[in-house]
Design a protein around this motif. Structure first.
Motif, PDB file in Angstrom:
ATOM      1  N   ASN A 353      46.584  76.340  -0.112  1.00  0.00           N
ATOM      2  CA  ASN A 353      46.976  75.875   1.273  1.00  0.00           C
ATOM      3  C   ASN A 353      48.618  75.653   1.110  1.00  0.00           C
ATOM      4  OD1 ASN A 353      47.303  73.289   0.442  1.00  0.00           O
ATOM      5  ND2 ASN A 353      45.488  72.490   1.484  1.00  0.00           N
ATOM      6  N   GLU A 354      49.207  75.196   2.281  1.00  0.00           N
ATOM      7  CA  GLU A 354      50.512  74.898   2.315  1.00  0.00           C
ATOM      8  C   GLU A 354      50.934  73.822   1.411  1.00  0.00           C
ATOM      9  OE1 GLU A 354      48.482  72.618   5.766  1.00  0.00           O
ATOM     10  OE2 GLU A 354      48.807  74.895   5.095  1.00  0.00           O
ATOM     11  N   MET A 400      47.355  82.196   4.345  1.00  0.00           N
ATOM     12  CA  MET A 400      47.647  81.570   2.978  1.00  0.00           C
ATOM     13  C   MET A 400      47.459  82.640   1.933  1.00  0.00           C
ATOM     14  SD  MET A 400      45.050  78.397   3.327  1.00  0.00           S
ATOM     15  CE  MET A 400      45.156  76.944   4.621  1.00  0.00           C
TER      16      MET A 400
END
Length: 530
Positions: A353-354, A400
Motif C-alpha cells: 500500500n501507500e 497500488m
C-alpha cells in the motif's frame, strides 16, 4: 438593554461514514477501467441495460449475508403511498425484476451487462464502504453449465484486460449444491438450521484470513481474536467438523503440490507458465468429485453439484483456460440467492500500500447461478447466472500495482483577461479553440491581477495560457505561455531578473494561427483529453 442577536450557526461540512468524495484523477481511472471491462463484456455478446438505484423493497428480497442488523444491510424508506422502497444492494436483484417485468419482449437467453453504484447499510471500516461500484454481466434463461463456464472465462479475460498478469490471479469455482449437500450430510438441512448454516458458511469464507485452526474454532464453540473479542461458533461436533474439513480441503488432498493451491504467487506463476503440466483442471476436478462422492454419497444434491463442477472444468480446459480457472471447494459466496456454481476472482499476490505495507486484496469479483431469483416473480423456473466485478475494490488494487494512471488529468487551455473591456474578444478565442476540439475556458474570476490568473491556470493543471494585451492586439498577435515547459525551465532559473529576461516557454503567434500554435504545444507534451 436588549440582547444582541445571535449569529446564525454555521453548518458543519462533514462526510457521512463509509462514503468517499472522488476527484478528477480517480474518476478518470474508473472510466478507464470501466471501458476495458465493457470491451470484454461486449466481445462476449452482452448488451447494456440500466436499472434505477431504487427498487421496491420486496423486489430486492432479503439475501444479504449481514443478518445481525435490524434492517439487514439495506437503506430503506417508506414512500408517500406507504410502499417500502430501498436502495439496491447489488445489480442482480434489480435485473431479476427487470427481466420478469419485460419477460415476453426479451430474447432468451437474455445476455446483458450494467455498471453502477450499490449501497450497503453495513458497519464501515478500512476498505469497507457503504457505496461502491460494480460491473455485472448476466445470462438469464440458460441452465447449461456452459453458461457458467463462460462467466469464468470472461472473468479471466477481464482480469488480463485490466493488466493483471496470468499467475497473479485465479478464478475459483465451487457449487452451492455441493455446499448445501454437505450441510444436509452433517444434519444442518431445513429452515430451522438456517442460522447455523450461515455461521458455517461465514467460517469457511474466512479460511484465507484465519487459516484452518481459526476456521475449526468457528465451526466449533467459537473463537477469541487478538483483541480478546469472542465470536460464537456454529457448535458442530468433531465428526461434523471433519466432514466440513474434508470438503474444504478436497483440492489439496487430490492435486499434486504444484496444482493444489494457487494462493502462493510463485506457485501460481510456475503453474501459469507450465505448458506441459501433466494434469489438466478437468483431471483435478474429476478426482475431487470422485473423492467427495464417497464422503457425501447419500446426498443427490451434492452429487449433482459435483457433476456440474466437472463439466465446467471440462469446458474451460477445452477453451484453453488451463491455469486461470480452478475448482476450489473452499470458495463461499455470501449472498443467499445462489443455487448452483459460484465463482470468485481473486488477486493472489500481496500488494504494497501507500505505506509500503503488504495488503492481500483477495476477492475482487464474483458471481454464480441464481435460478430462483427471476422465478420469484414468474412462478416458473427461470435459470440465470452472472458475474460481478467489484470496480471500487479492484481499482484500489490496480492503483497500488501501478496499473492505472492516477496522475491529475490536464485541465483546459485558459484564456486570460488582460483588458476587462475586451471580454468579448477573449470569449471569441475560447469559442474558436472549442470549435476545433480543444478544451478551453475563459478566466471568470477578478481579472485585476494577472498573477492570480496564472496561479489559477497552474491549479487547473492547464497546459498553456493565452495572453493578449493592447500591444499584442495592435500587432494582431497573442502570447502563448507553455506552463508545462515553463515549470521545467523555472527549476533551472536562479533569479527573478533572469526570469524576466528569458521569459521561458512563452511565444508569440498570429491571431489567425492560434489553433495551430496551441496544438503544437499540446502535441509537444502529448496532451489529450479522453
Amino acid at each position: 438593554m436588549s440582547d444582541k442577536p445571535k449569529k446564525p450557526q454555521k453548518l458543519k461540512a462533514r462526510l457521512p461514514r463509509g462514503l468517499e468524495d472522488r476527484g478528477p484523477a480517480a474518476i478518470a481511472a474508473t472510466r478507464e477501467m470501466v471501458e476495458k471491462i465493457r470491451a470484454v463484456y461486449e466481445r462476449y455478446g452482452f448488451e447494456p441495460v440500466e436499472t434505477p438505484a431504487f427498487e421496491y423493497t420486496d423486489a430486492l428480497g432479503k439475501f444479504l449475508p449481514d443478518q445481525d442488523r435490524p434492517n439487514e444491510g439495506v437503506f430503506s424508506f417508506q414512500d408517500d403511498d406507504e410502499q417500502w422502497i430501498s436502495l439496491r444492494y447489488d445489480l442482480t436483484a434489480p435485473l431479476a425484476r427487470y427481466v420478469a417485468e419485460n419477460f415476453d419482449a426479451l430474447p432468451k437467453p437474455y445476455r446483458s451487462y450494467r455498471a453502477g453504484y450499490v449501497f450497503r447499510n453495513e458497519k464501515p471500516g478500512p476498505g469497507r464502504f457503504r457505496q461502491f461500484m460494480q460491473f455485472d454481466a448476466d445470462t438469464v434463461g440458460s441452465g447449461s453449465p456452459a453458461a457458467d463456464a463462460e462467466m469464468c472465462m470472461m472473468a479471466a479475460d477481464t482480469m488480463e484486460a485490466l493488466g493483471i498478469a496470468r499467475g497473479d490471479y485465479a478464478v475459483k469455482v465451487n457449487n452451492r449444491k455441493v455446499l448445501d449437500g454437505v450441510m444436509e450430510a452433517i444434519g444442518l438441512g431445513g429452515d430451522e438450521n438456517f442460522g447455523r448454516r450461515l455461521t458455517v458458511l461465514r467460517a469457511i469464507d474466512k479460511l484465507d484470513r484465519l487459516g484452518e485452526r481459526g476456521v475449526r474454532e468457528l465451526l466449533g464453540a467459537g473463537r477469541k481474536d487478538e483483541s480478546g473479542d469472542f465470536t460464537k461458533g456454529a457448535g458442530l461436533d468433531e465428526a461434523q467438523i471433519k466432514k466440513i474439513e474434508t470438503f474444504v480441503n478436497a483440492r489439496a488432498l487430490v492435486a499434486p503440490p504444484l496444482l493444489a493451491y494457487a494462493g502462493d504467487k510463485d506457485v501460481a506463476q510456475r503453474l501459469a507458465g507450465d505448458a506441459d503440466r501433466k494434469e489438466s483442471e478437468y483431471d483435478i476436478a474429476r478426482r475431487i468429485a470422485d473423492m467427495l462422492r464417497e464422503t457425501f454419497a447419500d446426498s443427490k444434491l451434492a452429487i449433482d453439484g459435483l457433476d456440474e463442477l466437472v463439466e465446467i472444468a471440462r469446458l474451460v480446459d477445452a477453451s484453453g483456460y488451463h491455469s486461470q480457472i480452478m475448482v476450489d471447494p473452499s470458495v463461499v459466496r455470501g449472498l443467499e440467492y445462489y443455487t448452483g456454481p459460484v465463482f470468485e476472482a481473486q488477486l493472489l499476490a500481496a500488494i504494497p500500500n501507500e505505506k509500503g505495507q503488504p495488503v492481500v486484496f483477495g476477492s475482487v469479483g464474483g458471481g454464480g447461478r441464481y435460478d430462483g431469483l427471476v422465478s420469484r416473480f414468474r412462478g416458473e423456473p427461470v435459470p440465470a447466472t452472472g458475474f460481478s466485478i467489484g470496480v471500487s475494490r479492484l481499482q484500489a488494487a490496480l492503483t497500488m500495482l501501478g496499473k492505472l494512471d492516477t496522475r491529475p488529468a490536464f485541465g483546459p487551455v485558459v484564456v486570460t483577461v488582460f483588458d476587462r473591456d475586451r471580454v468579448a474578444d477573449y470569449q471569441k478565442m475560447v469559442s474558436t479553440l472549442r470549435g476545433h476540439g480543444i478544451r478551453a475556458e475563459l478566466y471568470l474570476g477578478n481579472p485585476k491581477n494577472m498573477g492570480n490568473q496564472l496561479k489559477y491556470a497552474d491549479r487547473r493543471n492547464a497546459p498553456c495560457v493565452i495572453i493578449q494585451g493592447s500591444d499584442e492586439k495592435a500587432r494582431g498577435e497573442v502570447q502563448i505561455k507553455d506552463l508545462i515547459e515553463g515549470a521545467k525551465a523555472a527549476a533551472a532559473i536562479a533569479s527573478n531578473q533572469e526570469w524576466r529576461e528569458s521569459r521561458p516557454a512563452q511565444v508569440s503567434a498570429k491571431e489567425d494561427e492560434l489553433v495551430a500554435a496551441v496544438r503544437e504545444v499540446l502535441a509537444r507534451h502529448d496532451v489529450s483529453w479522453g
